[in-house]
Design an enzyme around this catalytic site. Structure first.
Site, PDB file in Angstrom:
ATOM      1  N   ALA A 125       0.806  -1.213   0.000  1.00 40.86           N
ATOM      2  CA  ALA A 125       0.000   0.000   0.000  1.00 40.86           C
ATOM      3  C   ALA A 125       0.845   1.271   0.000  1.00 40.86           C
ATOM      4  O   ALA A 125       0.347   2.346   0.319  1.00 40.86           O
ATOM      5  CB  ALA A 125      -0.928   0.000   1.212  1.00 40.86           C
ATOM      6  N   ASN A 193       2.055  -2.947   8.092  1.00 38.98           N
ATOM      7  CA  ASN A 193       3.063  -3.637   7.296  1.00 38.98           C
ATOM      8  C   ASN A 193       3.759  -2.678   6.340  1.00 38.98           C
ATOM      9  O   ASN A 193       4.924  -2.886   5.988  1.00 38.98           O
ATOM     10  CB  ASN A 193       2.414  -4.786   6.522  1.00 38.98           C
ATOM     11  CG  ASN A 193       1.997  -5.925   7.426  1.00 38.98           C
ATOM     12  OD1 ASN A 193       2.792  -6.441   8.210  1.00 38.98           O
ATOM     13  ND2 ASN A 193       0.748  -6.336   7.348  1.00 38.98           N
ATOM     14  N   HIS A 223      -1.034   7.708   3.928  1.00 34.69           N
ATOM     15  CA  HIS A 223       0.359   7.607   4.363  1.00 34.69           C
ATOM     16  C   HIS A 223       1.162   8.748   3.743  1.00 34.69           C
ATOM     17  O   HIS A 223       1.116   8.962   2.525  1.00 34.69           O
ATOM     18  CB  HIS A 223       0.985   6.273   3.925  1.00 34.69           C
ATOM     19  CG  HIS A 223       0.190   5.078   4.331  1.00 34.69           C
ATOM     20  ND1 HIS A 223      -0.009   4.713   5.640  1.00 34.69           N
ATOM     21  CD2 HIS A 223      -0.473   4.158   3.577  1.00 34.69           C
ATOM     22  CE1 HIS A 223      -0.730   3.609   5.691  1.00 34.69           C
ATOM     23  NE2 HIS A 223      -1.031   3.262   4.457  1.00 34.69           N
TER      24      HIS A 223
END
Length: 271
Positions: A125, A193, A223
Protein backbone atom coordinates in the site's frame (compact mmCIF):
# COMPACT_ATOMS: atom_id res chain seq x y z
CA UNK A 1 14.51 -21.27 -13.92
CA UNK A 2 14.04 -21.64 -17.68
CA UNK A 3 11.65 -19.24 -19.35
CA UNK A 4 9.77 -22.14 -20.89
CA UNK A 5 8.91 -23.53 -17.47
CA UNK A 6 5.64 -22.80 -15.73
CA UNK A 7 5.95 -21.81 -12.09
CA UNK A 8 3.37 -23.13 -9.67
CA UNK A 9 2.00 -20.55 -7.24
CA UNK A 10 0.27 -21.14 -3.91
CA UNK A 11 -1.83 -18.55 -2.11
CA UNK A 12 -1.92 -18.82 1.68
CA UNK A 13 -4.97 -17.00 2.99
CA UNK A 14 -8.19 -16.22 1.12
CA UNK A 15 -9.19 -12.90 2.60
CA UNK A 16 -9.57 -9.68 0.62
CA UNK A 17 -6.03 -9.86 -0.79
CA UNK A 18 -5.69 -13.60 -1.31
CA UNK A 19 -8.89 -13.90 -3.30
CA UNK A 20 -7.92 -11.11 -5.70
CA UNK A 21 -4.48 -12.63 -6.25
CA UNK A 22 -5.97 -16.09 -6.81
CA UNK A 23 -8.53 -14.70 -9.27
CA UNK A 24 -5.80 -12.91 -11.25
CA UNK A 25 -3.75 -16.11 -11.46
CA UNK A 26 -6.83 -18.05 -12.51
CA UNK A 27 -7.54 -15.54 -15.29
CA UNK A 28 -3.97 -16.00 -16.45
CA UNK A 29 -0.52 -14.54 -15.77
CA UNK A 30 2.21 -15.51 -18.21
CA UNK A 31 4.35 -18.39 -16.98
CA UNK A 32 2.41 -18.92 -13.75
CA UNK A 33 -0.33 -21.30 -12.66
CA UNK A 34 -2.40 -21.29 -9.47
CA UNK A 35 -1.53 -24.68 -7.98
CA UNK A 36 -2.93 -24.55 -4.47
CA UNK A 37 -4.53 -22.39 -1.81
CA UNK A 38 -4.86 -22.60 1.93
CA UNK A 39 -7.45 -21.07 4.25
CA UNK A 40 -8.20 -21.17 7.95
CA UNK A 41 -11.81 -22.11 7.23
CA UNK A 42 -11.68 -24.31 4.10
CA UNK A 43 -15.42 -25.01 3.93
CA UNK A 44 -16.14 -21.30 3.67
CA UNK A 45 -14.30 -21.10 0.34
CA UNK A 46 -15.14 -24.37 -1.44
CA UNK A 47 -18.01 -23.02 -3.53
CA UNK A 48 -16.01 -19.94 -4.54
CA UNK A 49 -13.04 -22.08 -5.56
CA UNK A 50 -15.30 -24.35 -7.58
CA UNK A 51 -16.30 -21.34 -9.66
CA UNK A 52 -12.74 -20.67 -10.85
CA UNK A 53 -11.77 -21.71 -14.36
CA UNK A 54 -9.12 -24.11 -13.02
CA UNK A 55 -9.81 -24.76 -9.31
CA UNK A 56 -6.55 -25.26 -7.37
CA UNK A 57 -5.97 -27.77 -4.63
CA UNK A 58 -7.21 -26.69 -1.20
CA UNK A 59 -4.48 -27.79 1.20
CA UNK A 60 -3.24 -27.23 4.75
CA UNK A 61 -0.45 -24.67 5.01
CA UNK A 62 2.15 -27.37 5.70
CA UNK A 63 1.52 -29.04 2.34
CA UNK A 64 1.75 -26.00 0.06
CA UNK A 65 5.51 -26.27 -0.47
CA UNK A 66 5.04 -29.83 -1.77
CA UNK A 67 3.06 -28.66 -4.79
CA UNK A 68 4.20 -25.07 -5.47
CA UNK A 69 7.37 -23.17 -6.41
CA UNK A 70 6.36 -19.95 -4.69
CA UNK A 71 3.80 -18.83 -2.15
CA UNK A 72 1.94 -15.57 -1.69
CA UNK A 73 1.43 -15.07 2.05
CA UNK A 74 -1.87 -13.26 2.70
CA UNK A 75 -2.56 -14.68 6.14
CA UNK A 76 -2.57 -13.45 9.75
CA UNK A 77 0.89 -12.45 10.95
CA UNK A 78 1.03 -15.31 13.45
CA UNK A 79 1.11 -17.81 10.54
CA UNK A 80 4.03 -16.20 8.71
CA UNK A 81 6.67 -18.66 9.85
CA UNK A 82 4.65 -21.77 9.08
CA UNK A 83 4.03 -20.47 5.56
CA UNK A 84 7.45 -19.07 4.66
CA UNK A 85 9.89 -21.53 6.23
CA UNK A 86 8.92 -24.63 4.17
CA UNK A 87 9.41 -22.67 0.95
CA UNK A 88 12.69 -20.89 1.59
CA UNK A 89 14.32 -23.98 3.13
CA UNK A 90 13.70 -25.71 -0.21
CA UNK A 91 15.19 -22.85 -2.20
CA UNK A 92 11.79 -21.50 -3.22
CA UNK A 93 10.22 -18.04 -3.09
CA UNK A 94 7.88 -16.56 -0.48
CA UNK A 95 6.06 -13.31 -1.26
CA UNK A 96 5.30 -11.79 2.13
CA UNK A 97 2.59 -9.28 2.95
CA UNK A 98 2.85 -9.60 6.74
CA UNK A 99 6.12 -7.70 6.63
CA UNK A 100 5.87 -6.74 10.28
CA UNK A 101 6.09 -10.38 11.31
CA UNK A 102 9.47 -10.64 9.57
CA UNK A 103 10.94 -8.55 12.38
CA UNK A 104 9.97 -11.32 14.81
CA UNK A 105 11.30 -14.01 12.46
CA UNK A 106 14.47 -12.46 11.03
CA UNK A 107 16.17 -15.86 11.01
CA UNK A 108 13.96 -16.71 8.02
CA UNK A 109 16.17 -14.39 5.98
CA UNK A 110 19.24 -16.42 6.98
CA UNK A 111 17.34 -19.62 6.21
CA UNK A 112 16.56 -18.33 2.72
CA UNK A 113 20.20 -17.34 2.18
CA UNK A 114 21.50 -20.74 3.29
CA UNK A 115 19.16 -22.63 1.00
CA UNK A 116 18.99 -20.39 -2.05
CA UNK A 117 15.44 -19.25 -1.31
CA UNK A 118 14.07 -15.73 -1.50
CA UNK A 119 11.68 -13.60 0.54
CA UNK A 120 9.98 -10.85 -1.45
CA UNK A 121 8.17 -7.93 0.19
CA UNK A 122 6.07 -6.18 -2.48
CA UNK A 123 5.30 -2.47 -2.41
CA UNK A 124 1.86 -3.14 -0.99
CA UNK A 125 0.00 0.00 0.00
CA UNK A 126 3.01 2.32 -0.30
CA UNK A 127 4.63 4.19 -3.16
CA UNK A 128 8.24 5.08 -3.78
CA UNK A 129 10.05 2.04 -2.39
CA UNK A 130 12.27 2.06 -5.48
CA UNK A 131 13.44 5.56 -4.57
CA UNK A 132 13.98 4.60 -0.93
CA UNK A 133 15.99 1.51 -1.94
CA UNK A 134 18.11 3.61 -4.28
CA UNK A 135 18.76 6.19 -1.55
CA UNK A 136 19.72 3.40 0.84
CA UNK A 137 22.65 2.41 -1.36
CA UNK A 138 24.07 5.74 -0.25
CA UNK A 139 23.33 7.33 3.12
CA UNK A 140 19.83 7.95 4.45
CA UNK A 141 19.69 10.58 7.19
CA UNK A 142 16.06 10.16 8.22
CA UNK A 143 12.79 8.51 7.26
CA UNK A 144 9.54 9.72 8.80
CA UNK A 145 6.06 8.38 8.12
CA UNK A 146 2.69 9.74 9.23
CA UNK A 147 -0.33 7.46 8.85
CA UNK A 148 -3.98 8.44 9.17
CA UNK A 149 -6.58 5.70 9.27
CA UNK A 150 -10.34 5.50 9.67
CA UNK A 151 -11.08 4.65 13.27
CA UNK A 152 -12.50 1.20 12.51
CA UNK A 153 -9.35 0.31 10.61
CA UNK A 154 -7.49 0.27 13.93
CA UNK A 155 -10.03 -1.75 15.90
CA UNK A 156 -8.59 -4.67 17.81
CA UNK A 157 -4.92 -3.76 17.41
CA UNK A 158 -2.84 -4.98 20.39
CA UNK A 159 -1.61 -1.46 21.13
CA UNK A 160 -5.19 -0.17 21.25
CA UNK A 161 -6.23 -2.94 23.63
CA UNK A 162 -3.12 -2.65 25.83
CA UNK A 163 -3.54 1.09 26.30
CA UNK A 164 -7.32 0.92 26.79
CA UNK A 165 -8.01 3.33 23.95
CA UNK A 166 -11.76 3.54 23.34
CA UNK A 167 -11.73 4.21 19.61
CA UNK A 168 -15.51 4.38 19.50
CA UNK A 169 -15.29 7.64 21.46
CA UNK A 170 -12.86 9.32 19.06
CA UNK A 171 -14.65 12.25 17.42
CA UNK A 172 -11.68 14.21 16.05
CA UNK A 173 -8.20 13.29 14.74
CA UNK A 174 -6.14 11.78 17.55
CA UNK A 175 -2.48 10.77 17.51
CA UNK A 176 -2.46 7.38 19.17
CA UNK A 177 1.13 6.28 18.54
CA UNK A 178 4.59 7.69 17.92
CA UNK A 179 7.69 5.52 17.74
CA UNK A 180 9.77 3.32 15.46
CA UNK A 181 8.62 0.95 12.76
CA UNK A 182 9.73 -1.97 14.93
CA UNK A 183 7.53 -0.78 17.79
CA UNK A 184 4.62 -0.19 15.42
CA UNK A 185 4.92 -3.71 14.04
CA UNK A 186 4.38 -5.12 17.53
CA UNK A 187 1.50 -2.84 18.41
CA UNK A 188 -0.31 -2.93 15.07
CA UNK A 189 0.59 -6.24 13.36
CA UNK A 190 -2.35 -6.14 10.95
CA UNK A 191 -2.21 -2.41 10.19
CA UNK A 192 1.33 -1.19 9.61
CA UNK A 193 3.06 -3.64 7.30
CA UNK A 194 3.66 -0.64 5.04
CA UNK A 195 5.87 0.97 7.69
CA UNK A 196 7.98 -2.16 8.01
CA UNK A 197 8.31 -2.49 4.23
CA UNK A 198 9.48 1.13 4.15
CA UNK A 199 12.01 0.47 6.89
CA UNK A 200 13.38 -2.67 5.22
CA UNK A 201 13.84 -0.76 1.97
CA UNK A 202 15.57 2.13 3.66
CA UNK A 203 17.08 2.99 7.01
CA UNK A 204 15.95 -0.05 8.98
CA UNK A 205 13.14 -0.60 11.51
CA UNK A 206 14.87 1.22 14.36
CA UNK A 207 15.67 4.38 12.37
CA UNK A 208 12.29 4.73 10.66
CA UNK A 209 9.95 6.87 12.78
CA UNK A 210 6.19 6.72 12.62
CA UNK A 211 3.08 8.55 13.78
CA UNK A 212 -0.34 6.88 13.69
CA UNK A 213 -3.50 8.97 13.77
CA UNK A 214 -7.04 7.67 14.24
CA UNK A 215 -9.10 10.06 12.15
CA UNK A 216 -12.90 9.78 11.99
CA UNK A 217 -12.97 12.33 9.17
CA UNK A 218 -11.18 10.12 6.64
CA UNK A 219 -12.45 7.12 4.70
CA UNK A 220 -9.09 6.08 3.26
CA UNK A 221 -5.79 4.89 4.67
CA UNK A 222 -3.43 7.86 4.22
CA UNK A 223 0.36 7.61 4.36
CA UNK A 224 2.84 10.49 4.09
CA UNK A 225 6.55 9.70 3.97
CA UNK A 226 9.49 12.13 4.11
CA UNK A 227 13.03 10.97 3.33
CA UNK A 228 16.29 12.88 3.75
CA UNK A 229 19.40 11.33 2.21
CA UNK A 230 22.73 12.32 0.72
CA UNK A 231 21.37 11.69 -2.79
CA UNK A 232 17.88 13.18 -2.62
CA UNK A 233 15.23 14.73 -0.44
CA UNK A 234 11.72 13.56 -1.27
CA UNK A 235 8.24 13.08 0.10
CA UNK A 236 5.42 10.73 -0.84
CA UNK A 237 1.68 10.80 -0.21
CA UNK A 238 -0.86 8.10 -0.91
CA UNK A 239 -4.54 7.66 -0.05
CA UNK A 240 -5.55 4.02 -0.26
CA UNK A 241 -9.15 2.96 -0.76
CA UNK A 242 -9.85 0.20 1.78
CA UNK A 243 -10.76 -3.29 0.60
CA UNK A 244 -13.52 -5.37 2.20
CA UNK A 245 -11.07 -5.54 5.11
CA UNK A 246 -10.81 -1.97 6.49
CA UNK A 247 -7.24 -2.66 7.62
CA UNK A 248 -6.09 -3.30 4.04
CA UNK A 249 -6.05 -1.11 0.94
CA UNK A 250 -7.25 -2.34 -2.44
CA UNK A 251 -3.90 -1.48 -3.98
CA UNK A 252 -2.11 -4.08 -1.83
CA UNK A 253 -3.47 -6.99 -3.84
CA UNK A 254 -2.77 -5.13 -7.08
CA UNK A 255 0.87 -4.64 -6.10
CA UNK A 256 1.25 -8.42 -5.72
CA UNK A 257 -0.38 -9.04 -9.09
CA UNK A 258 1.90 -6.44 -10.69
CA UNK A 259 4.94 -8.18 -9.19
CA UNK A 260 3.81 -11.57 -10.50
CA UNK A 261 3.29 -10.14 -13.98
CA UNK A 262 6.80 -8.69 -13.95
CA UNK A 263 8.35 -12.14 -13.50
CA UNK A 264 7.98 -13.00 -17.20
CA UNK A 265 7.29 -9.57 -18.69
CA UNK A 266 9.32 -8.58 -21.77
CA UNK A 267 9.68 -5.09 -20.24
CA UNK A 268 10.21 -4.47 -16.52
CA UNK A 269 10.04 -0.93 -15.17
CA UNK A 270 11.42 -0.18 -11.70
CA UNK A 271 14.18 -1.83 -9.73
Amino acid sequence: MQKSETSRVAVAGLGAIGRKVAEALDRGIDGLVLAAVSAQNPDKHRSWLAGLAAPPQLLPIGQLADVADMVVECAPAALLRSIVAPFVMRGKTAIVLSAGALLENEDLIDLAKQNGGQIVVPSGALIGLDAVSAAATGNIHSVRMVTRKPVQGLAGAPYIVEHNIDIERITEPLKIFEGTARQAAKGFPANLNVAVALSLAGAGPDRTTLEIWADPSVTRNIHRVEVESDSARFSMWIENIPSENPRTGLITALSVIAYLRKLRAPLRVGT
